[in-house]
Design a protein around this motif. Structure first.
Motif, PDB file in Angstrom:
ATOM      1  N   CYS A   1       0.762  -1.287  -0.167  1.00 24.96           N
ATOM      2  CA  CYS A   1       0.184   0.215   0.043  1.00 24.96           C
ATOM      3  C   CYS A   1       0.898   1.269  -0.006  1.00 24.96           C
ATOM      4  O   CYS A   1       0.492   2.280  -0.624  1.00 24.96           O
ATOM      5  N   ARG A   2       1.863   1.247   0.494  1.00 25.54           N
ATOM      6  CA  ARG A   2       2.911   2.186   0.465  1.00 25.54           C
ATOM      7  C   ARG A   2       3.274   2.604  -1.019  1.00 25.54           C
ATOM      8  O   ARG A   2       3.264   3.853  -1.380  1.00 25.54           O
ATOM      9  N   VAL A   3       3.472   1.484  -1.608  1.00 24.40           N
ATOM     10  CA  VAL A   3       3.821   1.823  -3.347  1.00 24.40           C
ATOM     11  C   VAL A   3       2.508   2.387  -3.675  1.00 24.40           C
ATOM     12  O   VAL A   3       2.748   3.183  -4.778  1.00 24.40           O
ATOM     13  N   PHE A   4       1.315   1.767  -3.616  1.00 24.01           N
ATOM     14  CA  PHE A   4       0.080   2.430  -4.078  1.00 24.01           C
ATOM     15  C   PHE A   4       0.006   3.867  -3.827  1.00 24.01           C
ATOM     16  O   PHE A   4      -0.453   4.632  -4.614  1.00 24.01           O
ATOM     17  N   ALA A   5       0.320   4.184  -2.752  1.00 20.01           N
ATOM     18  CA  ALA A   5       0.015   5.700  -2.323  1.00 20.01           C
ATOM     19  C   ALA A   5       0.933   6.494  -3.258  1.00 20.01           C
ATOM     20  O   ALA A   5       0.750   7.678  -3.523  1.00 20.01           O
ATOM     21  N   ASN A   6       2.102   6.005  -3.823  1.00 23.50           N
ATOM     22  CA  ASN A   6       3.186   6.725  -4.642  1.00 23.50           C
ATOM     23  C   ASN A   6       2.265   6.729  -6.129  1.00 23.50           C
ATOM     24  O   ASN A   6       2.182   7.686  -6.927  1.00 23.50           O
ATOM     25  N   LEU A   7       1.905   5.282  -6.536  1.00 24.69           N
ATOM     26  CA  LEU A   7       1.486   5.308  -7.898  1.00 24.69           C
ATOM     27  C   LEU A   7       0.117   5.864  -8.055  1.00 24.69           C
ATOM     28  O   LEU A   7      -0.079   6.057  -9.404  1.00 24.69           O
ATOM     29  N   THR A   8      -0.642   5.952  -7.178  1.00 23.67           N
ATOM     30  CA  THR A   8      -1.964   6.273  -7.477  1.00 23.67           C
ATOM     31  C   THR A   8      -2.152   7.682  -7.594  1.00 23.67           C
ATOM     32  O   THR A   8      -3.180   8.287  -7.787  1.00 23.67           O
TER      33      THR A   8
ATOM     34  N   GLY B   1      -6.412  -1.832  14.411  1.00 25.33           N
ATOM     35  CA  GLY B   1      -6.050  -0.918  15.453  1.00 25.33           C
ATOM     36  C   GLY B   1      -4.580  -0.663  15.471  1.00 25.33           C
ATOM     37  O   GLY B   1      -3.987   0.360  15.996  1.00 25.33           O
ATOM     38  N   ASN B   2      -3.967  -1.045  13.786  1.00 30.28           N
ATOM     39  CA  ASN B   2      -2.480  -0.680  13.899  1.00 30.28           C
ATOM     40  C   ASN B   2      -2.526   0.599  13.351  1.00 30.28           C
ATOM     41  O   ASN B   2      -2.988   0.932  12.404  1.00 30.28           O
ATOM     42  N   ARG B   3      -1.909   1.621  13.923  1.00 33.85           N
ATOM     43  CA  ARG B   3      -1.685   2.896  13.419  1.00 33.85           C
ATOM     44  C   ARG B   3      -1.057   3.168  12.062  1.00 33.85           C
ATOM     45  O   ARG B   3      -1.554   3.727  11.262  1.00 33.85           O
ATOM     46  N   GLU B   4      -0.132   2.164  12.013  1.00 31.95           N
ATOM     47  CA  GLU B   4       0.715   2.269  10.707  1.00 31.95           C
ATOM     48  C   GLU B   4      -0.343   1.884   9.523  1.00 31.95           C
ATOM     49  O   GLU B   4      -0.394   2.401   8.346  1.00 31.95           O
ATOM     50  N   VAL B   5      -1.086   0.776   9.848  1.00 39.18           N
ATOM     51  CA  VAL B   5      -1.935   0.254   8.691  1.00 39.18           C
ATOM     52  C   VAL B   5      -2.919   1.408   8.474  1.00 39.18           C
ATOM     53  O   VAL B   5      -3.401   1.529   7.201  1.00 39.18           O
ATOM     54  N   VAL B   6      -3.712   1.972   9.535  1.00 36.41           N
ATOM     55  CA  VAL B   6      -4.694   3.211   9.250  1.00 36.41           C
ATOM     56  C   VAL B   6      -3.953   4.038   8.383  1.00 36.41           C
ATOM     57  O   VAL B   6      -4.456   4.708   7.346  1.00 36.41           O
TER      58      VAL B   6
ATOM     59  N   ILE C   1      -1.311   4.318   6.324  1.00 34.10           N
ATOM     60  CA  ILE C   1      -1.120   4.015   4.841  1.00 34.10           C
ATOM     61  C   ILE C   1      -2.413   3.928   4.230  1.00 34.10           C
ATOM     62  O   ILE C   1      -2.574   4.482   3.115  1.00 34.10           O
ATOM     63  N   SER C   2      -3.547   3.472   4.556  1.00 33.59           N
ATOM     64  CA  SER C   2      -4.780   3.314   3.979  1.00 33.59           C
ATOM     65  C   SER C   2      -5.276   4.798   3.831  1.00 33.59           C
ATOM     66  O   SER C   2      -5.929   4.845   2.705  1.00 33.59           O
ATOM     67  N   CYS C   3      -5.136   5.561   4.642  1.00 35.95           N
ATOM     68  CA  CYS C   3      -5.632   6.957   4.489  1.00 35.95           C
ATOM     69  C   CYS C   3      -4.975   7.563   3.309  1.00 35.95           C
ATOM     70  O   CYS C   3      -5.267   8.434   2.625  1.00 35.95           O
TER      71      CYS C   3
END
Length: 866
Positions: free
Chosen positions: A693-700, A725-730, A732-734
């Motif tokens: 998802c980190r890569v998706f954040a750049n490619l999107t 409940g994972n801060r990092e997962v939330v 990246i999703s945002c």
């Protein structure tokens, strides 16, 4: 921010990032906060485990994996006994230079000649002729008789007592009674005889003409002997034939009558008792008497080369070395080394200590007495170029002993690190002055670096290594011995330990030739995986946090080319091994490591860290070969079996995808990238999903990517991840949802998947401890409400009301910044900065939009204007 272990991932939701784990400082809290709240969808340094090598259970000089051939290294196993020691050890150390011949041509006389020509006093003083012979021929005959008696003595009792007694009984005031066997001179070839073996210099097999000194050096009696303090006996020549080094012509030292008496009354009895205990095989008694002798010599300052009967003592000790008890052998070896032997005896003594140190059960014996001090003194006083093999075994013993954590602490306190660093510096200096690096010097360095490798684990080792400039010395060793694979492995192991710490990384990064040195090692040992994996790990550590190191390494000639060469070679090896049973290496903690994969992990990590630099990143991003290798890893490896390799690869692709350049190979291969990442999203691995998802954040940022991911329902999956409940997962999703909300046709999905309610809950749960995440939530809702006409219709009536109330509360300074650690001024300033600069601007606009579209009714006219 990457999480290193599963334990950390489990604890993270339960512990806000700003709460300390145990006692900590405010600076550490802020550092963790900044790391947690940093640009988590952007560039990131990659972390990895340090390569582990199993300890050599055989305790040998070079280890089972050494590439040295038998003829290029001393053996680790050998037989050793009294016959390997030379009883002629004297006070004069071996000399490398030959003595200059006397400038005199003797006149050969016939047997019928009555007497040789007596030289004049002028000739004697000028040194052109030998000194005057004695006028009484009987003196010569008595000297011969004395010499015959010395040569025929075979036992400690007869030889010592008779010699000492003859000197003690002689009147000090009668110069004629001085032992003529030593003062006798030779006037011609007929009188010149071979010097007895006791009178030769140690390690010197040449027969040298005996020369009486013109002026003898005077030695005082032992200062600590109160009964002899202040007395000055007449000086007498020792019949042991000790040769002093202080004189310009190698003059022999003399012994006073008092010294001879002390030797007779105190030392001889101990030697006799040692011999008696040895003959009776009484090891306990032998050990006790050996300790008594050592203590006596130490107390009277007779260790080293101070004792004029040193050779006699050594001859007695050598005869006892056939004892089977290693504890006794160690006590005897300590005594031999403390008496400063050289040449063959030094080598044999160091071999004996090494042989004892090979058995781990003997380690406690090295903690008794001062044997470690004696070994350290031997290390510091031995010339690596004149006694290289002895030094190999001496340092080899220290290396084996550093496998014991208790001994390591003792050696560190005794400045072993500094002593080894001085040795490295001495070797470097000699090589710079023109000496060629030899195999024997390489053998010494292997033992020294292996010892340093073990000492590096001690608590204060890092400060000591930095304080004595050991890192610089090791870099110079690399430059001189690059071809020595065993030595390069040891040095890389040292650096792989110390560069786990920022201060060591900084010191190494600041050393100008370190980059060239490491690149040279990689180029020379491309197929030696043990070396490559550690050097790559060191480079990864240097570039993890140091921006200057990233640029300087990339600019070093051939650096990136060798990284790609290694990447290709080990990737091909890994592909060939797929489907085959690969032998894995068992580490110290019991886990197994695929060595080929481990190299790939470390090499890829260096590339990831290099790409963080804004000047280097775009260049690597445009390298199609590099991107192709990265994608091949994702296409051929499975995250379930090669988790670290896959995650490091995705992290590298994420860093490269950050640069939106026209020549980007990531953009060119974006479909291939997306297909590889989709496999990770569907895997049952949360961290793999986050990295993808980190890569998706750049490619999107590109619409074509958003459309592709929408077809794959990735947008809906991201909404579901908001419940984590994972801060990092939330977070990246945002970050990815912000880009999806740019497209108007993709916005309804957010409300359909109950995303509005989830975002409000995220804002309520995380805002006061993570203003950057709160800002992302507001940005999603701002993009989502771009075509708003009614707040209730857009967000939902309840969601709209809750959102408005929550934003009003969070925009109130007193309420928003009411933190439990507000007494920490530094921490308060940081949170106030992120609240003011990141959250407030977008939150205020969103609140104004919600309030403006809160009602569908027309606003009333102002009554005052009617």
């Amino acid at each position: 921010m990457r999480m290193d272990t599963n334990t950390q991932k489990k604890k993270l939701p339960d512990r806000p990032f700003y709460l300390p784990q145990g006692e900590t400082t405010s600076s550490r809290i802020i550092t963790e906060a900044k790391e947690s709240l940093g640009n988590r969808t952007g560039l990131q340094a990659v972390v990895t485990k340090r390569p582990c090598t199993p300890r050599d259970a055989t305790r040998s000089l070079f280890g089972a994996s050494s590439s040295r051939t038998p003829e290029n290294r001393p053996p680790s196993s050998f037989s050793l006994g009294s016959r390997h020691f030379d009883g002629s050890d004297t006070s004069r150390p071996a000399s490398r230079g030959r003595l200059q011949p006397i400038n005199h041509t003797p006149t050969f006389s016939t047997l019928s000649e009555e007497k040789p020509k007596i030289p004049s006093e002028e000739e004697i003083e000028s040194g052109l002729l030998p000194p005057k012979p004695p006028s009484d021929p009987n003196k010569v005959q008595r000297g011969k008789a004395t010499r015959t008696r010395l040569q025929q003595s075979t036992s400690v009792e007869s030889s010592l007592s008779s010699e000492v007694k003859s000197r003690v009984d002689t009147s000090p005031s009668d110069g004629k009674n001085v032992d003529e066997s030593v003062r006798r001179v030779h006037s011609g070839p007929k009188e010149r005889t071979t010097i007895p073996v006791e009178e030769r210099g140690e390690g010197d097999g040449r027969e040298m003409p005996h020369r009486a000194p013109s002026s003898a050096s005077v030695r005082s009696p032992p200062q600590s002997a109160e009964s002899r303090a202040g007395s000055g006996g007449t000086k007498r020549t020792s019949s042991a034939g000790s040769t002093g080094r202080g004189g310009s012509a190698g003059r022999r030292e003399e012994e006073t009558a008092e010294e001879a008496l002390f030797f007779s009354q105190n030392i001889i009895p101990l030697l006799e008792r040692m011999t008696e205990a040895s003959s009776k095989k009484d090891s306990k008694r032998l050990g006790q008497v050996t300790e008594e002798l050592y203590s006596l010599l130490q107390k009277e300052n007779l260790l080293g080369r101070n004792c004029k009967q040193r050779t006699t003592i050594l001859k007695s000790i050598f005869k006892l070395l056939d004892v089977d008890d290693s504890r006794i052998q160690l006590k005897l070896a300590r005594l031999i080394l403390a008496l400063k032997v050289t040449g063959t005896n030094l080598l044999s003594a160091c071999k004996l200590v090494f042989k004892i140190s090979r058995n781990e059960k003997n380690d406690p014996e090295f903690l008794k007495g001062d044997i470690l001090d004696v070994l350290m003194d031997t290390l510091k006083s031995t010339d690596p170029f004149n006694a290289s093999e002895a030094l190999v075994f001496c340092i080899g013993s220290l290396k084996l002993l550093t496998g014991n954590s208790t001994i390591v602490k003792q050696l560190v306190k005794k400045d072993c690190i500094e002593s080894l660093a001085l040795l490295l510096n001495s070797i470097n200096k000699t090589i710079r002055e023109g000496s060629e690096p030899t195999t024997q010097i390489g053998n010494i360095l292997i033992q020294a670096t292996a010892a340093l490798r073990n000492l590096a684990d001690a608590g204060s080792s890092r400060e000591r290594l930095l304080g004595c400039q050991a890192t610089e010395s090791l870099c110079l060793i690399i430059d001189s011995f690059t071809s020595d694979g065993d030595l390069m492995l040891n040095i890389s192991r040292i650096f792989s330990k110390v560069t786990l710490h920022t201060d060591c990384c900084t010191a190494l990064a600041d050393y100008p030739t370190s980059y060239r040195s490491f690149v040279s090692v990689l180029q020379k040992h491309q197929h030696k995986s043990d070396v490559v994996v550690r050097v790559s790990f060191v480079l990864g550590n240097m570039t993890a946090k140091n921006e200057v190191a990233r640029l300087r390494l990339f600019q070093e000639a051939g650096s990136f080319d060798i990284l790609l060469t290694l990447f290709r070679f080990y990737l091909e090896q890994d592909v060939k091994n797929q489907g085959k049973e690969v032998k894995k290496e068992v580490t110290e903690d019991g886990s197994t490591v695929n060595k080929t994969e481990d190299v790939l992990i470390k090499v890829i990590r260096v590339i990831a860290n290099l790409s963080i630099n804004e000047n280097v990143g775009p260049v690597i991003c445009s390298n199609y070969q590099c991107v192709d290798y990265l994608l091949k890893v994702l296409e051929t490896k499975d995250v379930s079996s090669s988790e670290e390799l896959v995650l490091n690869t995705v992290a590298t692709i994420n860093n490269l995808s950050f640069y939106n350049t026209k020549t980007s190979a990531i953009t060119t291969h974006q479909v291939r990238v997306l297909e590889a990442l989709l496999k990770l999203v569907l895997a049952n691995n949360m961290e793999a999903m986050v990295e993808a998802c980190r890569v998706f954040a750049n490619l999107t940022r590109q619409r074509v990517v958003r459309d592709f991911l929408t077809e794959q329902k990735i947008d809906r999956m991201l909404v579901t991840m908001l419940d984590s409940g994972n801060r990092e997962v939330v977070y990246i999703s945002c970050g990815v949802l912000i880009n999806f909300m740019v497209d108007e046709e993709k916005r309804p999905m957010l409300k359909q998947e109950h995303g509005i309610r989830k975002l409000v809950e995220v804002l309520r749960d995380f805002s006061k401890t993570d203003w950057e995440l709160a800002s992302l939530v507001c940005q999603i809702l701002w993009n989502y409400s771009g075509k708003i006409t009614s707040s209730n219709d857009c967000f939902g009536q309840q969601e709209s009301q809750d959102l408005m109330e929550l934003l009003m509360e969070l925009l109130d300074r007193d309420s928003a910044l009411d933190l439990s650690f507000k007494e920490d001024e530094e921490m308060t300033d940081y949170f106030e900065e992120t609240w003011t600069e990141q959250f407030c601007p977008v939150a205020e606009q969103l609140l104004q939009r919600i309030e403006t579209h809160q009602s569908d009714l027309e606003p009333l006219d102002n009554p005052s204007g009617s």
